[in-house]
Every structure is written in C-alpha cells, then in structure tokens.
Motif scaffolding. Structure first.
Motif, PDB file in Angstrom:
ATOM      1  N   ASP A  40       4.015   5.349  -6.186  1.00  0.00           N
ATOM      2  CA  ASP A  40       4.194   5.065  -7.608  1.00  0.00           C
ATOM      3  C   ASP A  40       3.139   5.792  -8.437  1.00  0.00           C
ATOM      4  O   ASP A  40       2.195   5.200  -8.926  1.00  0.00           O
ATOM      5  CB  ASP A  40       4.116   3.562  -7.850  1.00  0.00           C
ATOM      6  CG  ASP A  40       4.519   3.188  -9.266  1.00  0.00           C
ATOM      7  OD1 ASP A  40       5.210   3.984  -9.909  1.00  0.00           O
ATOM      8  OD2 ASP A  40       4.136   2.099  -9.704  1.00  0.00           O
ATOM      9  N   LYS A  41       3.314   7.090  -8.560  1.00  0.00           N
ATOM     10  CA  LYS A  41       2.397   7.915  -9.339  1.00  0.00           C
ATOM     11  C   LYS A  41       3.091   8.287 -10.649  1.00  0.00           C
ATOM     12  O   LYS A  41       3.947   9.158 -10.678  1.00  0.00           O
ATOM     13  CB  LYS A  41       2.032   9.182  -8.568  1.00  0.00           C
ATOM     14  CG  LYS A  41       1.461   8.926  -7.199  1.00  0.00           C
ATOM     15  CD  LYS A  41      -0.023   8.925  -7.241  1.00  0.00           C
ATOM     16  CE  LYS A  41      -0.508   8.914  -5.809  1.00  0.00           C
ATOM     17  NZ  LYS A  41      -1.565   8.108  -5.523  1.00  0.00           N
ATOM     18  N   PRO A  42       2.743   7.591 -11.740  1.00  0.00           N
ATOM     19  CA  PRO A  42       3.421   7.883 -12.996  1.00  0.00           C
ATOM     20  C   PRO A  42       3.121   9.291 -13.503  1.00  0.00           C
ATOM     21  O   PRO A  42       2.017   9.797 -13.338  1.00  0.00           O
ATOM     22  CB  PRO A  42       2.884   6.825 -13.955  1.00  0.00           C
ATOM     23  CG  PRO A  42       1.674   6.263 -13.319  1.00  0.00           C
ATOM     24  CD  PRO A  42       1.757   6.540 -11.859  1.00  0.00           C
TER      25      PRO A  42
ATOM     26  N   ASP B  31       3.037  12.755 -18.746  1.00  0.00           N
ATOM     27  CA  ASP B  31       3.853  13.100 -19.908  1.00  0.00           C
ATOM     28  C   ASP B  31       4.874  12.006 -20.213  1.00  0.00           C
ATOM     29  O   ASP B  31       5.103  11.667 -21.378  1.00  0.00           O
ATOM     30  CB  ASP B  31       4.567  14.438 -19.701  1.00  0.00           C
ATOM     31  CG  ASP B  31       3.601  15.609 -19.661  1.00  0.00           C
ATOM     32  OD1 ASP B  31       2.524  15.514 -20.317  1.00  0.00           O
ATOM     33  OD2 ASP B  31       3.893  16.606 -18.989  1.00  0.00           O
ATOM     34  N   ILE B  32       5.475  11.460 -19.174  1.00  0.00           N
ATOM     35  CA  ILE B  32       6.441  10.378 -19.367  1.00  0.00           C
ATOM     36  C   ILE B  32       5.727   9.138 -19.892  1.00  0.00           C
ATOM     37  O   ILE B  32       6.224   8.458 -20.795  1.00  0.00           O
ATOM     38  CB  ILE B  32       7.207  10.075 -18.062  1.00  0.00           C
ATOM     39  CG1 ILE B  32       8.093  11.274 -17.699  1.00  0.00           C
ATOM     40  CG2 ILE B  32       8.029   8.793 -18.184  1.00  0.00           C
ATOM     41  CD1 ILE B  32       8.760  11.166 -16.353  1.00  0.00           C
ATOM     42  N   GLU B  33       4.557   8.837 -19.349  1.00  0.00           N
ATOM     43  CA  GLU B  33       3.785   7.693 -19.822  1.00  0.00           C
ATOM     44  C   GLU B  33       3.447   7.837 -21.302  1.00  0.00           C
ATOM     45  O   GLU B  33       3.566   6.884 -22.070  1.00  0.00           O
ATOM     46  CB  GLU B  33       2.499   7.529 -18.997  1.00  0.00           C
ATOM     47  CG  GLU B  33       2.728   7.041 -17.589  1.00  0.00           C
ATOM     48  CD  GLU B  33       3.295   5.639 -17.552  1.00  0.00           C
ATOM     49  OE1 GLU B  33       2.715   4.722 -18.162  1.00  0.00           O
ATOM     50  OE2 GLU B  33       4.343   5.449 -16.902  1.00  0.00           O
TER      51      GLU B  33
ATOM     52  N   ALA C  26       0.835  -1.209   0.000  1.00  0.00           N
ATOM     53  CA  ALA C  26       0.000   0.000   0.000  1.00  0.00           C
ATOM     54  C   ALA C  26       0.865   1.252   0.000  1.00  0.00           C
ATOM     55  O   ALA C  26       0.583   2.214  -0.722  1.00  0.00           O
ATOM     56  CB  ALA C  26      -0.936  -0.007   1.200  1.00  0.00           C
ATOM     57  N   ILE C  27       1.931   1.235   0.786  1.00  0.00           N
ATOM     58  CA  ILE C  27       2.822   2.403   0.845  1.00  0.00           C
ATOM     59  C   ILE C  27       3.533   2.581  -0.489  1.00  0.00           C
ATOM     60  O   ILE C  27       3.591   3.695  -1.026  1.00  0.00           O
ATOM     61  CB  ILE C  27       3.827   2.265   2.005  1.00  0.00           C
ATOM     62  CG1 ILE C  27       3.084   2.366   3.342  1.00  0.00           C
ATOM     63  CG2 ILE C  27       4.919   3.335   1.905  1.00  0.00           C
ATOM     64  CD1 ILE C  27       3.919   1.988   4.546  1.00  0.00           C
TER      65      ILE C  27
END
Length: 71
Positions: free
Chosen positions: A31-33, A36-38, A25-26
């Motif tokens: 992990d927030k993509p 723009d990179i995606e 969970a942590i």
C-alpha cells in the motif's frame, strides 16, 4: 530465496495472531500511495469542504447514504 509456497507453508505453522501480523505487514508493504494521486484527493476534499462552507454543496446524512448501498 524461498518460494511463495514454501513461505506460505511456514506461515501456516504460526499462531493466528502471528499470521494476522504477517498478513498486515505484507499488505502494508503493498500500500504505497502515489504522491500525485494523494495531492489530487487532498485538493478535491478541500474544494468540496470550501463549497460546503459557502453553501454550494449540501451534506447528506450518513444513514441515508448507508441505506442506499445496503440494498
């Protein structure tokens, strides 16, 4: 609000499965993509796939790639 040390002590009282769920969970929360990179990665993957279909880019067998990095 509790400190990280206090929370860690409480977490150590959890069973192994619950600790794993807490860690997941942590990590998931961190992990927030970046959109723009995606988008850039998607465009790159699509361009490489199109180049492969046109015969401009060769595929490499997974076993060969894996052996290269096992050294």
């Amino acid at each position: 609000m509790e400190s990280a040390d206090q929370l860690a002590k409480k977490a150590m009282g959890l069973g192994p499965t619950e600790r794993i769920r807490l860690v997941e969970a942590i990590l998931y929360s961190l992990d927030k993509p970046d959109p723009d990179i995606e988008k850039s990665w998607i465009a790159e993957a699509e361009a490489r796939f199109e180049a492969y279909k046109r015969g401009e880019l060769a595929a490499i067998d997974w076993d060969k790639i894996r052996k290269r990095y096992e050294r």
